[in-house]
Design a protein around this motif. Structure first.
Motif, PDB file in Angstrom:
ATOM      1  N   ASP A   1      -8.629   7.089   1.092  1.00  0.00           N
ATOM      2  CA  ASP A   1      -7.859   6.156   0.271  1.00  0.00           C
ATOM      3  C   ASP A   1      -8.374   4.722   0.340  1.00  0.00           C
ATOM      4  O   ASP A   1      -7.754   3.811  -0.210  1.00  0.00           O
ATOM      5  CB  ASP A   1      -6.389   6.161   0.707  1.00  0.00           C
TER       6      ASP A   1
ATOM      7  N   ILE B   1      -0.140   5.096  -0.671  1.00  0.00           N
ATOM      8  CA  ILE B   1      -1.195   5.166   0.346  1.00  0.00           C
ATOM      9  C   ILE B   1      -0.536   5.107   1.722  1.00  0.00           C
ATOM     10  O   ILE B   1       0.274   4.235   1.993  1.00  0.00           O
ATOM     11  CB  ILE B   1      -2.199   4.011   0.163  1.00  0.00           C
TER      12      ILE B   1
ATOM     13  N   ALA C   1       2.263   2.035  -3.266  1.00  0.00           N
ATOM     14  CA  ALA C   1       1.248   2.611  -4.153  1.00  0.00           C
ATOM     15  C   ALA C   1       0.894   4.042  -3.766  1.00  0.00           C
ATOM     16  O   ALA C   1      -0.005   4.643  -4.355  1.00  0.00           O
ATOM     17  CB  ALA C   1      -0.007   1.738  -4.134  1.00  0.00           C
TER      18      ALA C   1
ATOM     19  N   LEU D   1       0.829  -1.208   0.000  1.00  0.00           N
ATOM     20  CA  LEU D   1       0.000   0.000   0.000  1.00  0.00           C
ATOM     21  C   LEU D   1       0.864   1.259   0.000  1.00  0.00           C
ATOM     22  O   LEU D   1       0.594   2.212  -0.734  1.00  0.00           O
ATOM     23  CB  LEU D   1      -0.950  -0.011   1.194  1.00  0.00           C
TER      24      LEU D   1
ATOM     25  N   ALA E   1     -10.920   3.020  -1.029  1.00  0.00           N
ATOM     26  CA  ALA E   1     -11.238   2.344  -2.295  1.00  0.00           C
ATOM     27  C   ALA E   1      -9.960   1.987  -3.053  1.00  0.00           C
ATOM     28  O   ALA E   1      -9.821   0.869  -3.572  1.00  0.00           O
ATOM     29  CB  ALA E   1     -12.150   3.213  -3.146  1.00  0.00           C
ATOM     30  N   ALA E   2      -9.017   2.910  -3.118  1.00  0.00           N
ATOM     31  CA  ALA E   2      -7.750   2.645  -3.814  1.00  0.00           C
ATOM     32  C   ALA E   2      -6.979   1.532  -3.115  1.00  0.00           C
ATOM     33  O   ALA E   2      -6.375   0.672  -3.774  1.00  0.00           O
ATOM     34  CB  ALA E   2      -6.914   3.922  -3.882  1.00  0.00           C
ATOM     35  N   ALA E   3      -7.009   1.522  -1.792  1.00  0.00           N
ATOM     36  CA  ALA E   3      -6.304   0.485  -1.029  1.00  0.00           C
ATOM     37  C   ALA E   3      -6.906  -0.882  -1.316  1.00  0.00           C
ATOM     38  O   ALA E   3      -6.176  -1.871  -1.463  1.00  0.00           O
ATOM     39  CB  ALA E   3      -6.372   0.798   0.464  1.00  0.00           C
ATOM     40  N   ARG E   4      -8.219  -0.955  -1.420  1.00  0.00           N
ATOM     41  CA  ARG E   4      -8.863  -2.237  -1.734  1.00  0.00           C
ATOM     42  C   ARG E   4      -8.456  -2.736  -3.117  1.00  0.00           C
ATOM     43  O   ARG E   4      -8.269  -3.927  -3.330  1.00  0.00           O
ATOM     44  CB  ARG E   4     -10.376  -2.104  -1.619  1.00  0.00           C
ATOM     45  N   GLU E   5      -8.289  -1.814  -4.065  1.00  0.00           N
ATOM     46  CA  GLU E   5      -7.858  -2.188  -5.407  1.00  0.00           C
ATOM     47  C   GLU E   5      -6.427  -2.733  -5.379  1.00  0.00           C
ATOM     48  O   GLU E   5      -6.119  -3.735  -6.036  1.00  0.00           O
ATOM     49  CB  GLU E   5      -7.946  -0.994  -6.353  1.00  0.00           C
ATOM     50  N   VAL E   6      -5.551  -2.087  -4.626  1.00  0.00           N
ATOM     51  CA  VAL E   6      -4.162  -2.545  -4.515  1.00  0.00           C
ATOM     52  C   VAL E   6      -4.116  -3.932  -3.882  1.00  0.00           C
ATOM     53  O   VAL E   6      -3.410  -4.826  -4.369  1.00  0.00           O
ATOM     54  CB  VAL E   6      -3.308  -1.543  -3.704  1.00  0.00           C
TER      55      VAL E   6
END
Length: 89
Positions: free
Chosen positions: A60, A29, A27, A24, A62-67
């Motif tokens: 962050d 985050i 990325a 994370l 939603a982005a963390a879930r994608e990563v």
């Protein structure tokens, strides 16, 4: 202004939580690990505590879930043929 942190993952093994946290952070985050020391001191309490938590700022999430989904799919895995340098002496 303070940002609330939200739970994005739980792991019983603190090392796994730190691995996810590193992905994370790579990325961009601002992830943190919580409860890792408590779990390391008394591993038998890990299930009762809910394991080690990985937290990210709420904006962050939603982005963390994608990563993490990409990590679970194996998108960060290096091929066997990757040269990672000379063997340690």
């Amino acid at each position: 202004m303070t940002t609330d942190y939200q739970l994005v993952a739980r792991r019983l093994v603190p090392t796994e939580a730190h691995l996810l946290c590193g992905c994370l952070r790579a990325a961009g985050i601002a992830a943190v690990v919580a409860d890792d020391q408590h779990v390391q001191v008394n591993f038998l309490l890990a299930p009762a505590l809910g394991g080690t938590r990985v937290l990210v700022p709420a904006p962050d999430l939603a982005a963390a879930r994608e990563v993490l989904a990409a990590f679970e799919r194996g998108e960060f895995t290096l091929p066997e043929s990757t040269d990672v340098g000379p063997p340690a002496e």
